[in-house]
Structure formats: C-alpha cells, structure tokens
Design an enzyme around this catalytic site. Structure first.
Site, mmCIF file in Angstrom:
data_model
loop_
_atom_site.group_PDB
_atom_site.id
_atom_site.type_symbol
_atom_site.label_atom_id
_atom_site.label_comp_id
_atom_site.label_asym_id
_atom_site.label_seq_id
_atom_site.Cartn_x
_atom_site.Cartn_y
_atom_site.Cartn_z
ATOM 1 N N LYS A 34 106.205 74.873 20.294
ATOM 2 C CA LYS A 34 106.156 76.332 20.328
ATOM 3 C C LYS A 34 105.763 76.915 18.971
ATOM 4 O O LYS A 34 105.089 77.948 18.910
ATOM 5 C CB LYS A 34 107.505 76.888 20.781
ATOM 6 N N TYR A 46 110.191 70.495 21.649
ATOM 7 C CA TYR A 46 109.922 71.841 22.174
ATOM 8 C C TYR A 46 109.684 72.837 21.036
ATOM 9 O O TYR A 46 108.726 73.626 21.071
ATOM 10 C CB TYR A 46 111.104 72.274 23.033
#
Length: 305
Positions: free
Chosen positions: A162, A158
C-alpha cells in the site's frame, strides 16, 4: 453545487464483487458509468452485476485474479469490447496474509505483493495505454490504506504494497499529466470483513448490521463508517469536477474526508565538512531527532463508560 454525471464513461473496478469494491462499482454506475466488475469468484461477480442492474445501472463481469499482464489486458479489453472505451480504473483488488516478520513466508509476502502492488501496476499500465490511445484523458484511482501510510503490526506485506501504491500515484500523476489522465490514491476506512476482526470495532459493526447507526465518535472522530460512505470519493474523482486533482492521497470514511501529507523533511541540521558517527551521536538527539515520528495506526478513541 456541481452535478456529478458520468454518463458515457466506462470504468473497470478490480476486486468489486463485494465490500468496498462493490460499493465503488455501485457508486460509479449510479452516476451513469458503465462498469466492468471483477472478482475471482464467478458467482460473486455475477451477483454484483445483477445488483447493479437491479439498481438501474449497467455492468458486466470479468472473472480473473489480478496481478498478471494477461489479467490486466483482459479487463481493459472487456471494457472496450462491451462499451467501446475505458475512462476510469479503480484498483481495489487485494488479499491479506497477516503474520509478524519472523513468521511470514515467501509465499505470504509474494501473494499479497502480487495482488496489491503488481496488480495495481499491470492494470494501471494497461489502462494508461488505452487511455492515451483514446486521447481524451482518463482517471486512475488507486486504493491505498492507513497501513501503507503509517505501517501496521503484522502487515509487512500489505503495508509495503500500500505504501508502494501511494508512491506510484505520485509518480504516475507526473508521467500521465500531459495525457490529461489524473492519478490519485484513496485511503478508505470502513466496516468490512477485515476491520470486523479488530475487537474494538466488532460490537459496533455487529450493531450496525442489526440496524443501529454507528455512533458519531466513530463516524467523525475515527472517520469510520460503511463502504458506501467511502464510495462517494470514487465518482467524484472520476468526474470533470476533479480534473485538477492529481497526485494526491485522500482519506475517506464515515463523515470524514482528509488529505494525507506526502513525506517530506521536517527538521534539518548541518555540520561543516560533513558528519561523522560521533558528531551524529552528539547532535541527533537535540536536533533532527528531538521529536521522532510516530508509527502505526493510532488506536481508536472510545468514550469512557
């Protein structure tokens, strides 16, 4: 104070059946935009469309998991077929597969990167093609995270996705500038299903759902609030009032809005003729390494009991 009027504009918001994505879709529709709602669950997507219509807005649903080129083109095509154009893309869709590095599988990594990073890429590419064809500019709003800015324990996949999204916003702002297409990353912090799993936040989120307001130390000090608090940034960035804003990472949550810095050199040292491992070992602790940068999302500061 400028009026934010998006009448006549058309937006696609990925992952907008619930949570932050739904709040973004509602905010865009409330300011006049027609919205393509996207979710992987048809019932959830249709419920979102119904809620927007009941609030006086205009929306349709396109049920497809983002990540592939085909999915991206379906979303853009649906906007054009229903409303005749595309002006705004918000890449919100995402999933979590949290595990520490030595336990994370290829499948855990690939699933998150496909949805967040590749999904942002494919959807932005399809939107950029359409916006450039229209020749009237446009807006790409890429959804980042504090994890991508700072790293976060257990979120290799993640955080990497991002961080990549923030880098893509900076890159695309340069590539699409001549077409008058702005590109920014937003960094929202809100009470969602994900943050509810953080023990420190859980009781406050539960109290909020029971009608109690979040305390000021959370709304201001931590920049932590509701999805609707974060949603204000989206119609603003989609409006004419923000046409000069591009290539930025902008945080929002609770009562707080903030501009994130871009990575840059903060200390330098030089050695005539270049460095050796030995001279680096000698100089690093007292020169560039004197104040190492911190990592991770800072722990929330709660008032003493």
């Amino acid at each position: 104070m400028p009026s934010i009027d998006l009448t006549g504009k058309v937006a696609v918001v990925t992952g907008s059946g619930r949570g932050l994505g739904l709040a973004y879709a509602h905010a865009l529709a409330a300011h006049g935009a027609s919205v393509v709602v996207n979710d992987v669950d048809e019932a959830v997507a249709e419920a979102a469309v119904k809620s927007i219509a009941e609030a006086g807005g205009t929306a349709v649903a396109e049920v497809v998991p983002v990540g592939t080129t085909e999915a991206a083109e379906r979303l853009v095509d649906r906007a054009v077929e229903e409303f005749g154009r595309l002006d705004v893309l918000v890449t919100n869709a995402g999933i979590l597969r949290d595990k520490v590095l030595w336990k994370m599988t290829d499948e855990d990594f690939d699933a998150v990167v496909t949805t967040h990073l590749k999904g942002t890429f494919t959807c932005a590419r399809a939107a950029a093609v359409r916006m450039r064809e229209q020749g009237e500019g446009g807006t790409l709003i890429l959804v980042g995270s504090p994890a991508g800015q700072r790293g976060n324990f257990g979120q290799t996949n993640y955080a990497a996705a991002k961080a990549g999204i923030a880098a893509m916003a900076r890159t695309w702002s340069m590539e699409l500038g001549r077409a008058n297409i702005t590109v920014n990353a937003i960094v929202p912090v809100a009470a969602t299903a994900m943050t509810e799993t953080i023990p420190a936040f859980a009781p406050y989120i539960e109290a909020m759902r029971n009608g109690e307001p979040l305390p000021a130390f959370l709304r201001k000090g931590e920049g932590f609030g509701t999805p609707e608090d974060c949603a204000a940034l989206v119609p603003f960035l989609a409006s004419e009032a923000a046409r000069s804003i591009t290539g930025q990472a902008i945080g929002i949550g609770g009562d707080k809005v903030a501009l994130w810095s871009h990575p840059q050199e903060i200390r330098t040292a030089y050695a005539d003729g270049g460095w050796t491992p030995e001279t680096l070992a000698d100089a690093f602790p007292t020169s560039v390494g004197a104040e190492p940068q911190s990592v991770g999302i800072p722990a929330p500061k709660f008032p003493e009991a």
